[in-house]
Scaffold this motif. Sequence first.
Motif, PDB file in Angstrom:
ATOM      1  N   ALA A 256       0.831  -1.204   0.000  1.00  0.00           N
ATOM      2  CA  ALA A 256       0.000   0.000   0.000  1.00  0.00           C
ATOM      3  C   ALA A 256       0.862   1.249   0.000  1.00  0.00           C
ATOM      4  CB  ALA A 256      -0.922  -0.013   1.212  1.00  0.00           C
ATOM      5  N   ARG A 257       0.219   2.361  -0.362  1.00  0.00           N
ATOM      6  CA  ARG A 257       0.911   3.643  -0.334  1.00  0.00           C
ATOM      7  C   ARG A 257      -0.110   4.759  -0.169  1.00  0.00           C
ATOM      8  NH1 ARG A 257       2.825   4.529  -6.663  1.00  0.00           N
ATOM      9  NH2 ARG A 257       0.801   5.218  -7.484  1.00  0.00           N
ATOM     10  N   LEU A 258       0.382   5.927   0.188  1.00  0.00           N
ATOM     11  CA  LEU A 258      -0.425   7.140   0.251  1.00  0.00           C
ATOM     12  C   LEU A 258       0.007   8.056  -0.882  1.00  0.00           C
ATOM     13  CD1 LEU A 258      -0.419   7.945   4.096  1.00  0.00           C
ATOM     14  CD2 LEU A 258      -2.081   6.609   2.787  1.00  0.00           C
ATOM     15  N   ALA A 259      -0.965   8.728  -1.495  1.00  0.00           N
ATOM     16  CA  ALA A 259      -0.675   9.660  -2.584  1.00  0.00           C
ATOM     17  C   ALA A 259      -1.361  10.984  -2.297  1.00  0.00           C
ATOM     18  CB  ALA A 259      -1.161   9.090  -3.917  1.00  0.00           C
ATOM     19  N   LEU A 260      -0.643  12.080  -2.499  1.00  0.00           N
ATOM     20  CA  LEU A 260      -1.220  13.401  -2.297  1.00  0.00           C
ATOM     21  C   LEU A 260      -0.437  14.432  -3.090  1.00  0.00           C
ATOM     22  CD1 LEU A 260      -0.174  15.063   1.048  1.00  0.00           C
ATOM     23  CD2 LEU A 260       0.910  12.978   0.233  1.00  0.00           C
ATOM     24  N   GLU A 261      -1.022  15.608  -3.174  1.00  0.00           N
ATOM     25  CA  GLU A 261      -0.364  16.716  -3.872  1.00  0.00           C
ATOM     26  C   GLU A 261       0.099  17.738  -2.845  1.00  0.00           C
ATOM     27  OE1 GLU A 261      -2.047  20.216  -6.578  1.00  0.00           O
ATOM     28  OE2 GLU A 261      -2.114  18.281  -7.630  1.00  0.00           O
ATOM     29  N   ILE A 262       1.388  18.097  -2.923  1.00  0.00           N
ATOM     30  CA  ILE A 262       1.964  19.107  -2.035  1.00  0.00           C
ATOM     31  C   ILE A 262       2.633  20.161  -2.893  1.00  0.00           C
ATOM     32  CG2 ILE A 262       3.615  19.558  -0.186  1.00  0.00           C
ATOM     33  CD1 ILE A 262       3.289  16.706   0.752  1.00  0.00           C
ATOM     34  N   ASN A 263       2.169  21.390  -2.750  1.00  0.00           N
ATOM     35  CA  ASN A 263       2.712  22.512  -3.532  1.00  0.00           C
ATOM     36  C   ASN A 263       2.698  22.229  -5.032  1.00  0.00           C
ATOM     37  OD1 ASN A 263       3.280  23.947  -1.140  1.00  0.00           O
ATOM     38  ND2 ASN A 263       5.263  22.926  -0.929  1.00  0.00           N
ATOM     39  N   GLY A 264       1.601  21.643  -5.499  1.00  0.00           N
ATOM     40  CA  GLY A 264       1.445  21.374  -6.919  1.00  0.00           C
ATOM     41  C   GLY A 264       2.181  20.157  -7.432  1.00  0.00           C
ATOM     42  N   GLU A 265       2.888  19.459  -6.545  1.00  0.00           N
ATOM     43  CA  GLU A 265       3.645  18.272  -6.949  1.00  0.00           C
ATOM     44  C   GLU A 265       2.994  17.017  -6.388  1.00  0.00           C
ATOM     45  OE1 GLU A 265       8.142  16.349  -6.445  1.00  0.00           O
ATOM     46  OE2 GLU A 265       7.689  18.374  -5.703  1.00  0.00           O
ATOM     47  N   GLN A 266       2.760  16.030  -7.257  1.00  0.00           N
ATOM     48  CA  GLN A 266       2.161  14.766  -6.829  1.00  0.00           C
ATOM     49  C   GLN A 266       3.218  13.891  -6.179  1.00  0.00           C
ATOM     50  OE1 GLN A 266      -1.144  14.404  -7.185  1.00  0.00           O
ATOM     51  NE2 GLN A 266      -1.145  12.491  -6.038  1.00  0.00           N
ATOM     52  N   LYS A 267       2.951  13.428  -4.957  1.00  0.00           N
ATOM     53  CA  LYS A 267       3.920  12.615  -4.234  1.00  0.00           C
ATOM     54  C   LYS A 267       3.255  11.337  -3.736  1.00  0.00           C
ATOM     55  CE  LYS A 267       6.952  16.362  -2.680  1.00  0.00           C
ATOM     56  NZ  LYS A 267       7.743  16.889  -1.559  1.00  0.00           N
ATOM     57  N   THR A 268       4.064  10.272  -3.653  1.00  0.00           N
ATOM     58  CA  THR A 268       3.580   9.011  -3.112  1.00  0.00           C
ATOM     59  C   THR A 268       4.513   8.545  -2.001  1.00  0.00           C
ATOM     60  OG1 THR A 268       4.783   7.733  -4.789  1.00  0.00           O
ATOM     61  CG2 THR A 268       2.483   8.299  -5.271  1.00  0.00           C
ATOM     62  N   TYR A 269       3.933   7.876  -1.007  1.00  0.00           N
ATOM     63  CA  TYR A 269       4.702   7.407   0.142  1.00  0.00           C
ATOM     64  C   TYR A 269       4.343   5.949   0.412  1.00  0.00           C
ATOM     65  CZ  TYR A 269       5.395  12.404   0.980  1.00  0.00           C
ATOM     66  OH  TYR A 269       5.711  13.741   0.849  1.00  0.00           O
ATOM     67  N   PRO A 270       5.269   5.017   0.192  1.00  0.00           N
ATOM     68  CA  PRO A 270       4.979   3.611   0.485  1.00  0.00           C
ATOM     69  C   PRO A 270       4.814   3.381   1.981  1.00  0.00           C
ATOM     70  CG  PRO A 270       7.288   3.900  -0.095  1.00  0.00           C
ATOM     71  CD  PRO A 270       6.628   5.213  -0.351  1.00  0.00           C
ATOM     72  N   ILE A 271       3.938   2.464   2.329  1.00  0.00           N
ATOM     73  CA  ILE A 271       3.682   2.141   3.735  1.00  0.00           C
ATOM     74  C   ILE A 271       4.383   0.831   4.064  1.00  0.00           C
ATOM     75  CG2 ILE A 271       1.898   1.710   5.472  1.00  0.00           C
ATOM     76  CD1 ILE A 271      -0.061   3.190   3.579  1.00  0.00           C
TER      77      ILE A 271
ATOM     78  N   ASP B  95      -4.409   0.646  -2.162  1.00  0.00           N
ATOM     79  CA  ASP B  95      -4.024  -0.714  -1.799  1.00  0.00           C
ATOM     80  C   ASP B  95      -3.358  -1.348  -3.012  1.00  0.00           C
ATOM     81  OD1 ASP B  95      -3.688  -3.122  -0.654  1.00  0.00           O
ATOM     82  OD2 ASP B  95      -5.790  -3.707  -0.658  1.00  0.00           O
ATOM     83  N   ARG B  96      -2.066  -1.323  -3.034  1.00  0.00           N
ATOM     84  CA  ARG B  96      -1.293  -1.787  -4.182  1.00  0.00           C
ATOM     85  C   ARG B  96       0.133  -2.033  -3.718  1.00  0.00           C
ATOM     86  NH1 ARG B  96      -1.022   2.849  -8.440  1.00  0.00           N
ATOM     87  NH2 ARG B  96       0.894   1.830  -9.055  1.00  0.00           N
ATOM     88  N   ALA B  97       0.936  -2.610  -4.592  1.00  0.00           N
ATOM     89  CA  ALA B  97       2.350  -2.757  -4.265  1.00  0.00           C
ATOM     90  C   ALA B  97       2.959  -1.380  -4.048  1.00  0.00           C
ATOM     91  CB  ALA B  97       3.076  -3.492  -5.386  1.00  0.00           C
ATOM     92  N   ALA B  98       3.798  -1.270  -3.035  1.00  0.00           N
ATOM     93  CA  ALA B  98       4.337   0.042  -2.699  1.00  0.00           C
ATOM     94  C   ALA B  98       5.195   0.620  -3.816  1.00  0.00           C
ATOM     95  CB  ALA B  98       5.151  -0.049  -1.402  1.00  0.00           C
ATOM     96  N   GLN B  99       5.938  -0.243  -4.525  1.00  0.00           N
ATOM     97  CA  GLN B  99       6.754   0.264  -5.620  1.00  0.00           C
ATOM     98  C   GLN B  99       5.966   0.229  -6.930  1.00  0.00           C
ATOM     99  OE1 GLN B  99       7.182  -2.541  -3.931  1.00  0.00           O
ATOM    100  NE2 GLN B  99       8.433  -4.033  -5.018  1.00  0.00           N
ATOM    101  N   SER B 100       6.393   1.016  -7.870  1.00  0.00           N
ATOM    102  CA  SER B 100       5.706   1.106  -9.151  1.00  0.00           C
ATOM    103  C   SER B 100       6.305   0.135 -10.157  1.00  0.00           C
ATOM    104  CB  SER B 100       5.811   2.535  -9.705  1.00  0.00           C
ATOM    105  OG  SER B 100       5.148   3.446  -8.857  1.00  0.00           O
TER     106      SER B 100
END
Length: 518
Positions: free
Chosen positions: A2-17, A93-98
């Motif tokens: 799993a990972r979390l995805a959000l936008e910070i200051n116009g940049e899309q970021k992902t964080y693996p859990i 809910d997915r593999a943390a890496q792409s």
Amino acid sequence: MARLALEINGEQKTYPIDAHGLKIGRALENDIVLNHAIVSRHHAEVSLSGRDVWVRDTNSRNGVFVNRLRVKEEQLRDGDIIQIGPFEIRFEDRAAQSVVLDDSKYFPLAAEAREVSASELPELALDLRDFYQIARRLSLILDMGELLDAVIEEVLRLVPAQRAMLLLRRDNELVPMVIHPPSQSDVVISSTIARKALEGSEVVLTRDARIEIGGTESIISANIRSAVCAPLIAEHDPIGLIYVDSPGRDQFGARDRDLLAAIANQAAITIERARLVEELRKQAESRQLFERFVSPSVARDVASYFSEHGRLREPQELTVSVLFADVKGFSALSERLSPREVQDLLNEYLHEMTEVVFRHNGTLDKYIGDGIMAVFGAPQVVGQQDYRATAVEAVNAALDMIEAHRRLIEKLDPSKAFDFRIGINTGPVYAGFFGTRQRLEYTVIGDTVNTASRLESRAELNSVLISEATRHAIGDAFVLQEMGDYQLKGKAQLVHTYKVIGRTPQRRGRETGPIGTA
């Protein structure tokens, strides 16, 4: 997984859990730093418990919301939206890496393909007992994450591959769900092989390196991998694929291809079943929740929306009819009866009134002691409802409530008899779900609600008093008696009112319920 995805200051970021979890807040030592005044220094944390992912509010000032509901601690499901201050964080809910589909980094070998279908499996050099055990194991698993892990475990047990991954289609994306072994970096696979497997519904097996690829020999040799890729076919459509590979040439043969095809067919069936079970579970939970305050038909629609979108509807500005019903003199009655008698009497009364509200597609907003607040015209789940039609439903419900009350009183001991009254107003409100997952309430807010409550307090016993706005909405559907202007508490302007006598003659034959009278 799993990972979390959000936008910070116009940049899309992902964080693996991972096993260490993620800390979220304004302080720089957090894993996810959200620099905003209404975000606490240490606002929330996301953690793993076995396969499950949980979000917890770490005593923040302004709370943590999941799909617009405030939570203290909540298990996350794929697609859930965590709201912290102005930030929307999506749980995936997915593999943390792409997984990257790129032939320039992963050189495809010359390949052969074989069409696969669930009805025509290839002949296998596989012990039937072994295959039966695989099918039995997968069929007993209902949890999607556990099922996908089990599929890859069985693949690696039978096919001698260095890597194995399972990807599922979501909209127009191939989402990696399981990657074994896990990697800290992106995983590269051949776009040619994956596309051929999906578009042709074929199991693809690479054999050698005879195709010409631009680039130096050393680069090619370092990146050549043998692979087998099998589509997951459900209802004749590919829902994903299983991809296995190993470094070097000619690592797999026809038997490996056919084994993977057989497992992929069984996996596709069980994955679709797990999806259906999850969908039914969500709808059942949602219906049970919503049926506490809306009619069963509305509950099904709301639950379906919640199941499809994973969240409640946005609050709506609607024109509705609000009904208040209240018992007169119930406190005095309570003094004469035992607590058990009071409880039984109140429960029977509220049950009868609620049944009438639901029968007319109303929403039970709340019980207020011995009073009832109901809304007609909200929530709007299908298209745009006509406020005039829902106003007619509200008045019809009020007349049927009076008749239900009369029948209840007739069968009671005279010492338990009581009166009640009803007020209805029509107008704009702000409607939506408010509260937490532990205590959720659908309600409407606005002056329309206050006026309906004041009308109820001015109604004659066992009668219905409506406003000018409601009279305008219902047209000639009912026989009315003009009651004049009332100065209602909290209202600066006079409110013109009408007493409902009954249904107009041309409409009586269409109503299945008895006609209420004052």
